[in-house]
Design a protein around this motif. Structure first.
Motif, PDB file in Angstrom:
ATOM      1  N   ALA A 184       0.831  -1.203   0.000  1.00 22.16           N
ATOM      2  CA  ALA A 184       0.000   0.000   0.000  1.00 22.16           C
ATOM      3  C   ALA A 184       0.867   1.255   0.000  1.00 22.16           C
ATOM      4  O   ALA A 184       0.595   2.219  -0.730  1.00 22.16           O
ATOM      5  CB  ALA A 184      -0.922  -0.008   1.217  1.00 22.16           C
ATOM      6  N   MET A 185       1.920   1.236   0.811  1.00 23.04           N
ATOM      7  CA  MET A 185       2.807   2.400   0.877  1.00 23.04           C
ATOM      8  C   MET A 185       3.551   2.602  -0.441  1.00 23.04           C
ATOM      9  O   MET A 185       3.835   3.733  -0.842  1.00 23.04           O
ATOM     10  CB  MET A 185       3.790   2.240   2.025  1.00 23.04           C
ATOM     11  N   ALA A 186       3.844   1.506  -1.128  1.00 20.75           N
ATOM     12  CA  ALA A 186       4.504   1.623  -2.435  1.00 20.75           C
ATOM     13  C   ALA A 186       3.622   2.379  -3.415  1.00 20.75           C
ATOM     14  O   ALA A 186       4.116   3.148  -4.250  1.00 20.75           O
ATOM     15  CB  ALA A 186       4.852   0.240  -2.977  1.00 20.75           C
ATOM     16  N   LYS A 187       2.303   2.175  -3.323  1.00 23.04           N
ATOM     17  CA  LYS A 187       1.379   2.911  -4.191  1.00 23.04           C
ATOM     18  C   LYS A 187       1.409   4.414  -3.897  1.00 23.04           C
ATOM     19  O   LYS A 187       1.062   5.233  -4.737  1.00 23.04           O
ATOM     20  CB  LYS A 187      -0.046   2.376  -4.019  1.00 23.04           C
ATOM     21  N   LEU A 188       1.838   4.776  -2.677  1.00 20.28           N
ATOM     22  CA  LEU A 188       1.942   6.176  -2.288  1.00 20.28           C
ATOM     23  C   LEU A 188       3.349   6.732  -2.546  1.00 20.28           C
ATOM     24  O   LEU A 188       3.636   7.874  -2.196  1.00 20.28           O
ATOM     25  CB  LEU A 188       1.585   6.341  -0.804  1.00 20.28           C
ATOM     26  N   GLY A 189       4.220   5.902  -3.135  1.00 19.14           N
ATOM     27  CA  GLY A 189       5.546   6.361  -3.501  1.00 19.14           C
ATOM     28  C   GLY A 189       6.629   6.082  -2.489  1.00 19.14           C
ATOM     29  O   GLY A 189       7.785   6.505  -2.665  1.00 19.14           O
ATOM     30  N   VAL A 190       6.307   5.370  -1.423  1.00 21.60           N
ATOM     31  CA  VAL A 190       7.299   5.050  -0.391  1.00 21.60           C
ATOM     32  C   VAL A 190       8.167   3.885  -0.854  1.00 21.60           C
ATOM     33  O   VAL A 190       7.670   2.905  -1.416  1.00 21.60           O
ATOM     34  CB  VAL A 190       6.604   4.695   0.944  1.00 21.60           C
ATOM     35  N   VAL A 191       9.473   4.001  -0.613  1.00 17.80           N
ATOM     36  CA  VAL A 191      10.408   2.923  -0.926  1.00 17.80           C
ATOM     37  C   VAL A 191      10.557   2.078   0.334  1.00 17.80           C
ATOM     38  O   VAL A 191      11.162   2.491   1.324  1.00 17.80           O
ATOM     39  CB  VAL A 191      11.776   3.479  -1.359  1.00 17.80           C
ATOM     40  N   SER A 192       9.960   0.895   0.302  1.00 14.41           N
ATOM     41  CA  SER A 192       9.900   0.041   1.491  1.00 14.41           C
ATOM     42  C   SER A 192      11.226  -0.668   1.742  1.00 14.41           C
ATOM     43  O   SER A 192      11.865  -1.195   0.824  1.00 14.41           O
ATOM     44  CB  SER A 192       8.789  -1.000   1.305  1.00 14.41           C
ATOM     45  N   GLN A 193      11.627  -0.689   3.023  1.00  9.94           N
ATOM     46  CA  GLN A 193      12.820  -1.411   3.456  1.00  9.94           C
ATOM     47  C   GLN A 193      12.413  -2.352   4.585  1.00  9.94           C
ATOM     48  O   GLN A 193      11.746  -1.933   5.527  1.00  9.94           O
ATOM     49  CB  GLN A 193      13.894  -0.451   3.969  1.00  9.94           C
ATOM     50  N   SER A 194      12.806  -3.610   4.502  1.00  4.90           N
ATOM     51  CA  SER A 194      12.520  -4.572   5.568  1.00  4.90           C
ATOM     52  C   SER A 194      13.826  -4.955   6.240  1.00  4.90           C
ATOM     53  O   SER A 194      14.783  -5.350   5.564  1.00  4.90           O
ATOM     54  CB  SER A 194      11.837  -5.815   4.996  1.00  4.90           C
ATOM     55  N   MET A 195      13.881  -4.789   7.566  1.00  9.56           N
ATOM     56  CA  MET A 195      15.098  -5.156   8.289  1.00  9.56           C
ATOM     57  C   MET A 195      14.757  -5.478   9.735  1.00  9.56           C
ATOM     58  O   MET A 195      13.773  -4.975  10.278  1.00  9.56           O
ATOM     59  CB  MET A 195      16.142  -4.037   8.215  1.00  9.56           C
ATOM     60  N   PRO A 196      15.566  -6.328  10.374  1.00 10.23           N
ATOM     61  CA  PRO A 196      15.334  -6.684  11.776  1.00 10.23           C
ATOM     62  C   PRO A 196      15.472  -5.467  12.691  1.00 10.23           C
ATOM     63  O   PRO A 196      16.151  -4.485  12.349  1.00 10.23           O
ATOM     64  CB  PRO A 196      16.428  -7.712  12.074  1.00 10.23           C
ATOM     65  N   ALA A 197      14.872  -5.556  13.870  1.00  6.65           N
ATOM     66  CA  ALA A 197      14.867  -4.434  14.810  1.00  6.65           C
ATOM     67  C   ALA A 197      16.270  -3.942  15.140  1.00  6.65           C
ATOM     68  O   ALA A 197      16.509  -2.735  15.251  1.00  6.65           O
ATOM     69  CB  ALA A 197      14.139  -4.851  16.090  1.00  6.65           C
ATOM     70  N   GLY A 198      17.208  -4.870  15.294  1.00  7.24           N
ATOM     71  CA  GLY A 198      18.552  -4.499  15.706  1.00  7.24           C
ATOM     72  C   GLY A 198      19.328  -3.688  14.695  1.00  7.24           C
ATOM     73  O   GLY A 198      20.350  -3.073  15.036  1.00  7.24           O
ATOM     74  N   ASP A 199      18.868  -3.629  13.438  1.00  6.97           N
ATOM     75  CA  ASP A 199      19.606  -2.917  12.386  1.00  6.97           C
ATOM     76  C   ASP A 199      19.029  -1.536  12.073  1.00  6.97           C
ATOM     77  O   ASP A 199      19.632  -0.771  11.316  1.00  6.97           O
ATOM     78  CB  ASP A 199      19.602  -3.745  11.088  1.00  6.97           C
ATOM     79  N   ILE A 200      17.882  -1.208  12.643  1.00 13.37           N
ATOM     80  CA  ILE A 200      17.147  -0.021  12.199  1.00 13.37           C
ATOM     81  C   ILE A 200      17.823   1.284  12.600  1.00 13.37           C
ATOM     82  O   ILE A 200      17.967   2.208  11.789  1.00 13.37           O
ATOM     83  CB  ILE A 200      15.704  -0.040  12.740  1.00 13.37           C
ATOM     84  N   TYR A 201      18.246   1.388  13.853  1.00 11.00           N
ATOM     85  CA  TYR A 201      18.788   2.660  14.347  1.00 11.00           C
ATOM     86  C   TYR A 201      19.959   3.134  13.500  1.00 11.00           C
ATOM     87  O   TYR A 201      20.022   4.304  13.103  1.00 11.00           O
ATOM     88  CB  TYR A 201      19.218   2.525  15.812  1.00 11.00           C
TER      89      TYR A 201
END
Length: 360
Positions: A184-201
């Protein structure tokens, strides 16, 4: 002849022949391993696994033990479903929508945009058709599910810039939980990134990410997102609730005695209630700390919510057209949710609306 004489005169072979074997087998120790998709630092989510393990041990008198392993210790955070399918582990603690790449149906077991709230999800799964339909689907991956706790309605995430219109989302590199929300976010132009919690910060700090959604104030504060992104939006329309789950290997579960199966189910209920209550207790306090430290708390403008709703409905229509199995589960969830929304108009919604207007 009494039992002592029987053992003395007949020996172990005689005991077994006399029907004492079930008592001997019932004493056999059971050792399971649980792989989590989360770091140990998240005492809310990971803590559900620890509560489950503790309860199993207590109820069994120490004869049934479950070791709990954080992400990366036995396998990567997103490797748990493959491990269950291959009988490598007995159970996992995870979020089903992490595996929507295998099939978008996974998302419906955790959270979907504009989906059920916490109470609605619990009602659908345990007293509607939800768990029956989902577990029938998950059987092809060799596991069944139990709730590990619900985060309740989540926040809308952390952003480096203000989000005033849907256009502000275009080109945004954002860490998303996964599943249908990402589409859904891709339809709004967002580039989605999936990553584990420990890598986000680190990704947010370095600018690899422009925004991140995770859970809510308590977990987000622990992960330090407020230090690198000043704007904190609500509500998380993609997660009206998020049901974290224990995935249990079907073969391992079927090998258990009736008593141990009951222990697993009871321990799961204890752990799930504990996690959900913990979020209710800790989130308000953490939110006050975040605001006091300078976090800019903002509600998504209605045009952004409307754009998200429209995009989400388009994604659902696309999946329903492609997959009869998806459509069957999705239609059942929505039918159940409509009745829940109707009931909420006369129960929680007006009550909460009034309580927001008075001083207690």
């Amino acid at each position: 002849m009494d039992r002592r004489s029987l053992i003395k005169n007949a020996g172990i072979a005689g005991v077994l022949a006399a029907g004492a074997a079930p008592a001997v087998h019932a004493q056999a120790a059971v050792r399971w391993r649980m792989a989590a998709s989360f770091p140990k630092s998240l005492d809310t989510i990971f803590g559900s696994g620890e509560k489950f393990s503790q309860t199993v041990k207590e109820l069994s008198g120490g004869k049934f033990e479950v070791s709990v392993h954080p992400a990366g210790e036995l396998m990567p955070a997103f490797g748990v479903v493959d491990a269950l399918e291959k009988d490598t582990i007995e159970m996992a603690l995870t979020a089903a929508y992490y595996f929507a790449g295998k099939d978008p149906i996974f998302s419906m077991s955790c959270a979907v945009p504009f989906g059920p709230t916490t109470l609605q999800m619990s009602a659908w799964k345990d007293h509607g058709n939800g768990r029956k339909l989902l577990d029938a689907f998950f059987a092809k991956y060799n596991f069944r599910t139990m709730s590990a706790g619900n985060t309740t309605t989540q926040m809308g995430g952390w952003y480096r810039k203000e989000i005033k219109t849907p256009a502000d989302l275009k080109g945004l590199k954002m860490r998303l939980g996964g599943g249908i929300f990402g589409e859904a976010m891709a339809k709004l132009g967002v580039v989605s990134q999936s990553m584990p919690a420990g890598d986000i910060y680190q990704a947010l700090e370095k600018g690899t990410l422009d925004a991140v959604e995770f859970v809510g104030p308590y977990d987000d504060e622990k992960l330090g997102f407020n230090k690198v992104a000043p704007f904190y939006y609500y509500p998380g329309w993609w997660e009206g609730s998020a049901d974290l789950e224990f995935f249990i290997n079907n073969k391992a579960f079927e090998k258990l005695s009736a008593e141990n199966k009951a222990i697993v189910k009871a321990a799961g209920a204890v752990a799930a209630a504990d996690m959900t209550a913990k979020y209710g207790a800790l989130n308000p306090i953490a939110l006050k700390r975040l605001v006091a430290s300078g976090t800019k708390l903002k509600m998504f403008p209605k045009p952004v919510m409307d754009a998200g709703f429209k995009a989400s409905m388009e994604v659902y229509d696309e999946h329903c057209a492609k997959s009869p199995e998806f459509k069957k589960i999705y239609d059942d969830m929505r039918t159940f949710q409509r009745d829940q929304i109707l009931w909420n108009r006369f129960s929680e919604f007006p009550y909460n609306q009034y309580m927001n207007t008075v001083k207690i």
